[in-house]
Structure formats: C-alpha cells, structure tokens
Design an enzyme around this catalytic site. Structure first.
Site, PDB file in Angstrom:
ATOM      1  N   ILE A  44       0.432  -1.242  -0.420  1.00  0.00           N
ATOM      2  CA  ILE A  44       0.280  -0.241  -0.503  1.00  0.00           C
ATOM      3  C   ILE A  44       0.752   1.069   0.463  1.00  0.00           C
ATOM      4  CG2 ILE A  44      -1.675   1.191   1.264  1.00  0.00           C
ATOM      5  CD1 ILE A  44      -2.788  -1.423   2.206  1.00  0.00           C
ATOM      6  N   HIS A  45       0.567   2.333  -0.866  1.00  0.00           N
ATOM      7  CA  HIS A  45       1.259   3.502  -0.977  1.00  0.00           C
ATOM      8  C   HIS A  45       1.385   4.423   0.258  1.00  0.00           C
ATOM      9  CE1 HIS A  45       2.487   3.081  -5.393  1.00  0.00           C
ATOM     10  NE2 HIS A  45       1.955   1.595  -4.834  1.00  0.00           N
ATOM     11  N   MET A  46       2.169   5.092   0.026  1.00  0.00           N
ATOM     12  CA  MET A  46       2.935   6.291   1.356  1.00  0.00           C
ATOM     13  C   MET A  46       1.424   6.717   1.861  1.00  0.00           C
ATOM     14  SD  MET A  46       5.173   6.291   2.770  1.00  0.00           S
ATOM     15  CE  MET A  46       6.458   7.118   4.013  1.00  0.00           C
TER      16      MET A  46
ATOM     17  N   PRO B 260      -1.760   5.844   1.189  1.00  0.00           N
ATOM     18  CA  PRO B 260      -2.768   5.489   1.037  1.00  0.00           C
ATOM     19  C   PRO B 260      -2.858   5.341   3.067  1.00  0.00           C
ATOM     20  CG  PRO B 260      -2.493   4.621  -1.139  1.00  0.00           C
ATOM     21  CD  PRO B 260      -2.218   6.556  -0.609  1.00  0.00           C
ATOM     22  N   ALA B 261      -1.863   4.573   2.452  1.00  0.00           N
ATOM     23  CA  ALA B 261      -1.915   4.210   3.821  1.00  0.00           C
ATOM     24  C   ALA B 261      -1.855   5.603   5.110  1.00  0.00           C
ATOM     25  CB  ALA B 261      -0.065   4.037   4.381  1.00  0.00           C
TER      26      ALA B 261
END
Lengths: 581, 87
Positions: free
Chosen positions: B3-5, B7-8
C-alpha cells in the site's frame, strides 16, 4: 571494563571518547543508559517526538504552500510514522527493558524496518526505506544529534560503527577522529586500505557490540592486536599509555633509518616504494624513505566526487603527484572501480556477484570514454616526470591489448592536438587474477613491468571474500596455493627480464616481505607507514635467510603450518621486532 | 506491491480519529489500522481483498469513514474491501 577482539587492519593505538555512528550516518554519543535514568530517557523521547512532529507539521504547511499538496502529503505521512504507537511501544520497550538510549532505540528499530523494506526486492518498497530514514533523521535531530559531517566542537573521538565504506572513511576528519572500530568487515577490504593510508588505527569484524556501549565511555583501540577495551580501568589505561610511549620511541628510531638504503647485511639491494591514494600522502611517503610511488590508486579522485572528475582536474592532480615526488617514478593505476568501490556517479546496476562482475579494467573497457579521459590526463601529465601507467585486474591478453590500443590512440590524438609528446611511457599490468599468472609468459612479451596485487590474487585464488568475516580465515597470502602462484610469477618475469614488483599488502608485513625477497622480488610497494619497519627487517637479515624461508615454506601443506613457521622464523631472526608487532 | 505512502497515511489517520479498534485482515494476518508502519508492511497487492474488523463504541462511524476512503479510491489504490462489523 569490557574487552573485545576483532581484526586489526590498521596499526596504531588510540585512546579516546566513543562516538557511535548509526547505520545512516548519525552520531550517537552512547547506546546505553543507567537503569535509574530510564524514566528520564522515556520523557526525553516523548519530548523529542512532540518536537519532531511540530517540525514536520511546519514543513508540511510550508511545502504545501510553496510547492503543492503532493509534497505536503509526504510530510504528512512522515508525521504519521513518527506518531505511530506501534513504533512508540518498540522504542519504549528497548529503553525500559534493555536500557538503550533514546537515540539508539530509535535508530535500532527504524534501521530494522528500513533494512526490511530495502530487501523486499521492489523499488517502491526500497524508496520507503528512504522515508523511514528521513523520519529517523528528524527524530535524531530533535534528540540533539547532528550528522557527522557537520559535527563541530567534538574532542578527539574513536568512531564506532556497524560498517564504514571506503568513501566514508576517506571523508573522516582526521583532527577529530583518531581511530575506528566496526562490527562488520574483514582484513584487506578497501576500508582497511584507506585507514592505513590515513594512518588511522582501526579494528574491524568485532561482531555485534554497539548495543553494549555505556554512557560516553572511553575506549582503547589497539590496531596492532585487534583488541578493543571499553570502559577501561586505570591499570589498562596506564598499560596502554606506556605502550604508546614505547611505540613513539620506536617510530622515532625508524625515522632515523629513513636515509639508509634498504639493503640486506650481505648487500642485496631492495627498492621500497609507497602505495598512495591521495597526493597528500606523498610527503609522508618520502619522509619514510620511499624511493618512488609503486601504486597510485587513482580511483579515490572519483570516489569523493559527485561527478566524474574532468580531464583538466585529473591532469592537475597527476601533475601535482609528479611534481611532489622529486623526479622519482610513479606508477599510476587506471580506474579500479566496481565491487565495493562504487562512486556516487557511476551507473552501475547492482550485480549479484560484484567481485566477479563488471569491475576494474572490465568496467573501463566497457565505458572507454571514462578510461580515455583518464589516459589523456595521464599522458598530458607525463611530460617532465617519470610516469608509468598500469592497468588493473587484467585477465586476458585481449583486455591488455585493447587497453594498450586505447592508450596509443590517446597519445596520437594529443600529438595531433599539438600537445607536447611525452617521452616513452612505460606500460604495465597488475597480476591479480590467477588466469594472468597462468598465462604470464605471454603477457610479459607485451608489458614493460608487472606488479602483483596480492590482495585480489589471494581473493581470487582462494575464492574467499576478504571482507566476509565468516570466510576471512581462508584469505591468506601465505597459503601454499598463493605461494606457488607467486613463485611462478617471479620465475616467468625474471626469465623474460621484465621488472616485477609486489604492491599488495603482503609486502607491507615485515615477515612476508622477507619471504617475497627470498622468492626473488626486489621491488616492494607498501603503505607509507609500513616502509620503515620493512627496511628495518631487511637491514638485519642476509639474503640467504630470505631464500631459506622461501624454500622451506614449500614443504608445508597448509596455510596454518606456513604461518606458524613464519612466526617462529621471524622471532628467531628479529627477536626485537617480533615482540613489538 | 504494497500500500502506498499516501493511502497508508490517510487510512491510519482516519482510523486514529476513532476510539474503536480497527483491524485490517489480509491472508489470515491481522494488523492495527491505526499504525501506518503496520499498514506499510502489510504487503497487499493491488486488487487484494482486505477485510476490516472494527470493534468498539464508535465502530459504525469509523467503518463509514473508512469505507468512504476506499470508495473515493484514495489516489491510485483500487483495493476492494469487504467489511464486517462486530460490536
């Protein structure tokens, strides 16, 4: 008091305060705290987290305003990482349960995550390691740390680190750092070579120990024996201070023999040359009686730079070297980059097996533009000096011929451009791949001189990575297999009348230098610091002693037996020196 | 992968606003949705089915907010989400 044993890679004794360099290059003054201080340390961490969060919030607002939301979102994520209670629990556990300092707890946990991300085999994940490092930096700054590069006002310290790259080592401020110890590393790595070049006492391969460093302790580093003493007691300090005095006396004595020739008791003359990385080492080399430069490692021009050094910059550097040596000869080695010496700007893809990959002359021939620039600078500098050019890591005649052809082209080109043509430049090769030894009788027809690079020759003969502590014991210059290759090289070169020298580290050790002389080598090139003791050893023995050693070693089956024999023989021949080494 | 930075960050921030416990389940592994580091290490691929498990007093509000995030698609993620509420 805590004593550790590592691998001594650069001689000298240093006593100083510890300075821990974490894996990302931040200085941490201690890793351990008193158990009574745990509560304060937790408070310190919480205050720092709040402070760092405030700074990130500021960055986020500033960058959102100035650059846009996208960049601001990065700081937002960093802030979220900083406030992650999972991380807080891990940090707090290390402080409460293991008495880690806040800095060390932060660095330990975040390094572990960064490492995991880096090894997931995806670029996106690897980038995340960079984000984590940023968060670590912000938090360490809030805890009062600063990057090593900007550290000011430190007293003289001994640097403790997991590992150091050759470039990091070369960048150390000699006036502040008086020695270093690392957990990783082995003998003969390039970091060790740089340390010796800088005359910086060093011990590597200590295994995991950084977590045991108590508050701002003193450390004794013995670069002769590989011993490191943390929190030394008075007796140990006194003992080492005395030894330092004795050694200072011996150094003085060695300086006194500087102007005496390196000649055995029965009149055999040996030429001692210096291995250098920087022009700045020439003065020290001459002071220690070097009769020329046997190996100028030009790659250090590249390693420290952000961009490839231009032809002009290189010409200036090479001229400076020649002007300082006072008419003595200088063997300049062309680029030996690759493996563990990768410059910041080279476009090397990671290789699964760098030592056997595209390095050294292979890389140069693959990127001839770079080699061409370097050769142009060397040829231009050659006018008015005794410059010899040497190609490293030659495995095949084809490589040698291609490199020589490039050199010829460069000389013609420069002549056409109106540069004054140099007198004949001697061209040689490093013999450091077993294949080159096996084909040496063909090679010697096409070179003016050869120089044996024992470090790589040992590595490639024994198939042992010299900086891997688990197989470092296989890496031995006195291994019977290596000795056979050396003997062959000397025999072939002598039969062909080609000059042969040894520039690896085997020549710098007094006992193996006697062995090399016994094998027939008459030119030894070593780090400037080791020249006086090599000369001292030579001046006390007869050629016959050396030949006898060189004969006897072939009777043994294993490196261990050879080693034991050499040590015994050395103690018999040179009892005073054997005690000191 | 992963999961990308961004969205996280949004996921953990949103979950963090609520009192209830929020767990993300993936392949039998369950992690705290309020911890960005845990989300980052989840190793979910695009299109992976993730389960959200919310437990606590404001569970419904949390679930609504998180579902809205997924529906808006963050920026790049198109994870499908299946939700389950326990109270």
């Amino acid at each position: 008091m805590l004593e550790l044993q590592g691998i001594a890679v650069s001689p000298g004794v240093a006593i100083g305060k510890v300075l821990i360099l974490d894996r990302e290059g931040y200085r941490i003054t201690r890793s351990q705290i008193d158990s009574a201080d745990r509560h304060n340390e937790l408070d310190r961490l919480r205050t720092a987290i709040a402070e760092a969060s405030k700074r990130l919030e500021q960055h986020r607002r500033d960058s959102t305003e100035k650059i846009g939301v996208d960049i601001g979102a990065i700081f937002s994520a960093h802030q979220q990482l900083l406030l992650d209670t999972t991380l807080h629990r891990e940090w707090e556990r290390l402080i409460s349960d293991s008495c880690y300092s806040a800095e060390f707890a932060v660095s330990t946990v975040l390094s572990r995550y960064a490492h995991a991300f880096r090894n997931m085999g995806s670029d996106v994940m690897a980038e995340r390691a960079g984000d984590i490092r940023d968060v670590e930096r912000t938090l360490l700054e809030a805890l009062g740390g600063a990057p090593l590069q900007v550290s000011g006002g430190l007293g003289q310290s001994i640097l403790l680190s997991h590992d150091l790259t050759p470039a990091e080592t070369a960048g150390l401020d000699r006036s502040k750092i008086i020695g270093f110890c690392t957990e990783a590393g082995g003998p003969g790595g390039h970091t060790a070579i740089v340390a010796r070049g800088m005359e910086l006492p060093a011990v590597v391969g200590l295994g995991s120990f950084l977590h045991r460093i108590a508050r701002e302790t003193t450390v004794i580093l013995d670069g002769f024996s590989g011993r490191v003493v943390l929190q030394p007691d008075e007796a140990a300090l006194k003992d080492y201070r005395q030894r330092m005095e004795v050694r200072a006396g011996r150094v003085k004595q060695l300086t006194e023999i500087r102007d005496l020739p390196a000649v055995t008791q029965d009149g055999t003359r040996v030429t001692l040359l210096a291995n250098i990385e920087f022009p700045g080492e020439i003065a020290a080399s001459l002071q220690r009686g070097a009769e020329g430069i046997g190996l100028y490692r030009t790659e250090f021009l590249y390693l420290g730079a952000d961009t490839e050094p231009s032809e002009e910059e290189q010409t200036t550097a090479y001229r400076e070297v020649l002007s300082q040596v006072d008419g003595l000869s200088v063997i300049m080695r062309t680029l030996d980059l690759g493996a563990d010496k990768v410059g910041k700007f080279t476009l090397l893809e990671p290789e699964s097996n760098p030592s056997l990959g595209l390095r050294s002359i292979r890389l140069s021939l693959r990127q001839p533009r770079m080699l061409r620039t370097q050769l142009r600078a060397m040829v231009r500098a050659a006018c008015g000096g005794k410059l010899k050019i040497m190609f490293p890591m030659i495995s095949t005649l084809h490589e040698l011929r291609t490199a020589r052809m490039l050199l010829r082209q460069v000389i013609d080109e420069l002549a056409e451009e109106g540069h004054q043509p140099p007198q004949k430049i001697q061209v040689g090769m490093m013999v450091e791949v077993p294949a080159a030894v096996l084909m040496l009788e063909r090679f010697v027809r096409e070179v003016d001189f050869i120089s044996i690079g024992t470090n790589d020759l040992i590595q490639y003969t024994m198939a042992a990575d010299r900086s891997n502590e688990y197989v470092a014991d296989l890496y031995a210059g006195h291994d019977p297999a290596v000795l056979r290759l050396l003997q062959t090289s000397v025999d072939v070169a002598q039969a062909a009348g080609v000059e042969i020298s040894v520039c690896g580290e085997m020549s710098s050790n007094p006992i193996t230098s006697l062995l090399l002389v016994g094998l027939g080598v008459r030119i030894l090139s070593a780090s400037p610091a080791s020249l006086p003791q090599m000369k001292q050893a030579l001046r006390q023995v007869r050629l016959e002693d050396c030949t006898q050693i060189a004969k006897r070693v072939f009777d043994f089956d294993t490196a261990r037996e050879v080693d034991a024999y050499l040590k015994t023989r050395f103690a018999e021949l040179l009892p005073e020196m054997a005690l000191g080494v | 992968m992963g999961i990308h930075m961004r969205p996280a960050d949004l996921l953990s921030r949103t979950a963090g606003r609520f009192e209830c416990q929020v767990l993300i389940e993936n392949n039998g592994q369950s992690i705290d949705c309020k911890s960005i580091m845990s989300i980052l290490t989840l190793g979910a691929r695009q299109g992976t089915q993730l389960n959200l498990r919310v437990t606590g007093p404001d569970a419904q509000q949390a679930l609504d907010a998180l579902c809205e995030l997924f529906e808006q698609g963050f920026d790049e993620s198109d994870s499908e989400v299946a939700t389950e509420q326990t109270s």
